[in-house]
Design a protein around this motif. Structure first.
Motif, PDB file in Angstrom:
ATOM      1  N   ASN A 124       0.986  -1.242   0.077  1.00  0.00           N
ATOM      2  CA  ASN A 124       0.155   0.030  -0.162  1.00  0.00           C
ATOM      3  C   ASN A 124       1.037   1.101   0.094  1.00  0.00           C
ATOM      4  O   ASN A 124       2.102   1.472   0.629  1.00  0.00           O
ATOM      5  CB  ASN A 124      -0.927   0.181   0.954  1.00  0.00           C
ATOM      6  CG  ASN A 124      -1.759  -1.145   1.391  1.00  0.00           C
ATOM      7  OD1 ASN A 124      -2.081  -1.609   0.056  1.00  0.00           O
ATOM      8  ND2 ASN A 124      -2.191  -1.558   2.126  1.00  0.00           N
ATOM      9  N   TYR A 158       1.387   5.449   0.560  1.00  0.00           N
ATOM     10  CA  TYR A 158       0.746   6.273   2.255  1.00  0.00           C
ATOM     11  C   TYR A 158       0.386   7.872   2.100  1.00  0.00           C
ATOM     12  O   TYR A 158       1.401   7.950   1.093  1.00  0.00           O
ATOM     13  CB  TYR A 158       2.501   6.697   2.505  1.00  0.00           C
ATOM     14  CG  TYR A 158       1.941   7.434   4.298  1.00  0.00           C
ATOM     15  CD1 TYR A 158       2.068   6.575   5.618  1.00  0.00           C
ATOM     16  CD2 TYR A 158       2.460   8.262   4.059  1.00  0.00           C
ATOM     17  CE1 TYR A 158       1.792   7.643   6.561  1.00  0.00           C
ATOM     18  CE2 TYR A 158       2.836   9.014   4.902  1.00  0.00           C
ATOM     19  CZ  TYR A 158       2.070   8.787   6.896  1.00  0.00           C
ATOM     20  OH  TYR A 158       2.055   9.327   7.623  1.00  0.00           O
ATOM     21  N   ALA A 159      -0.290   8.711   2.116  1.00  0.00           N
ATOM     22  CA  ALA A 159      -1.108   9.390   2.631  1.00  0.00           C
ATOM     23  C   ALA A 159      -0.130  10.180   2.630  1.00  0.00           C
ATOM     24  O   ALA A 159      -0.284  10.972   4.317  1.00  0.00           O
ATOM     25  CB  ALA A 159      -2.616   9.399   3.294  1.00  0.00           C
ATOM     26  N   GLN A 194      -0.959   7.597  -1.989  1.00  0.00           N
ATOM     27  CA  GLN A 194      -1.698   6.652  -1.645  1.00  0.00           C
ATOM     28  C   GLN A 194      -2.437   6.266  -2.928  1.00  0.00           C
ATOM     29  O   GLN A 194      -1.922   6.987  -3.965  1.00  0.00           O
ATOM     30  CB  GLN A 194      -3.136   7.866  -0.863  1.00  0.00           C
ATOM     31  CG  GLN A 194      -2.811   8.650  -1.028  1.00  0.00           C
ATOM     32  CD  GLN A 194      -4.283   9.493  -0.013  1.00  0.00           C
ATOM     33  OE1 GLN A 194      -4.820   8.781   0.744  1.00  0.00           O
ATOM     34  NE2 GLN A 194      -3.938  10.552  -0.514  1.00  0.00           N
ATOM     35  N   ASN A 195      -3.459   5.664  -2.792  1.00  0.00           N
ATOM     36  CA  ASN A 195      -4.447   5.654  -3.634  1.00  0.00           C
ATOM     37  C   ASN A 195      -3.818   4.198  -5.234  1.00  0.00           C
ATOM     38  O   ASN A 195      -4.194   4.388  -6.524  1.00  0.00           O
ATOM     39  CB  ASN A 195      -4.985   6.636  -4.712  1.00  0.00           C
ATOM     40  CG  ASN A 195      -6.359   6.789  -3.556  1.00  0.00           C
ATOM     41  OD1 ASN A 195      -6.393   7.084  -2.483  1.00  0.00           O
ATOM     42  ND2 ASN A 195      -5.896   8.650  -3.637  1.00  0.00           N
TER      43      ASN A 195
END
Length: 207
Positions: A36, A38-39, A117-118
């Protein structure tokens, strides 16, 4: 011209991938990790060109990354976020939102850079497996699971769908051609970046 060459190399790798697919299968989780992003917080952004953060908007239509609209954080924060550091020949997949399913491929001119992120980051688990082969595997799964995204507000992929997906097993003897192709894709994209910088410098100097 160079961009078209890379388009052709990606297309060639897809043709070869499809040609060598066999009947034996293996779970995708046995050949690649899924990480994943990270924001990152906007308060950490800086104007100096130090440590890049690659976002989904930086993936071009040719599946390679662009430095246009890249954001930066301080090199001093590297140790805080090293888990999200890209390697050359990593694959990414947009797993949520309007551009869900879009894939990208990391070349050396985009290093060092961190994963926002995303998006998911894919990296080979199998010794010697080229990143370009993982890229083709991700696209293979993506084509088969289109329409499986869930979510009431925004569509998103579930990691389990990719981890559990049975993909055709490709033998080690086939790695060499993908290694050669990814090396050439990287070389061309680095040259493209150099030419863009030269053009920009000349325009700034004369106009």
């Amino acid at each position: 011209m160079l961009s078209r060459l890379n388009d052709n190399l990606f297309a060639l790798s897809k043709i070869i991938f499809d040609h060598i697919l066999g009947n034996k299968t293996i779970k995708f989780s046995q050949i690649s990790t899924i990480q994943n992003g990270y924001a990152f917080k906007s308060k950490e952004y800086i104007t100096d060109k130090q440590l890049m953060i690659l976002r989904t908007k930086n993936i071009n239509d040719n599946h390679l990354f662009s430095k246009n609209d890249v954001i930066y954080i301080s090199n001093n924060l590297f140790s805080n976020y090293k888990k999200f550091l890209f390697n050359t020949f990593d694959t990414v997949l947009v797993m949520v939102g309007a551009s869900i399913g879009k894939t990208g491929f990391i070349t050396s001119n985009m290093m060092p850079a961190l994963q926002n992120q995303n998006m998911w980051r894919f990296r080979p688990l199998v010794s010697g497996m080229p990143g370009l082969l993982v890229y083709q595997y991700v696209n293979y799964i993506n084509e088969h699971v289109k329409g499986s995204a869930t979510g009431s507000a925004r569509s998103f992929y579930r990691k389990k769908v990719f981890n559990d997906f049975n993909v055709p097993y490709i033998e080690h003897k086939n790695y060499a051609i993908f290694i050669a192709l990814q090396k050439e894709i990287n070389r061309i994209n680095v040259e493209n970046d150099i030419l863009r910088n030269i053009k920009k410098s000349l325009l700034n100097y004369f106009f």
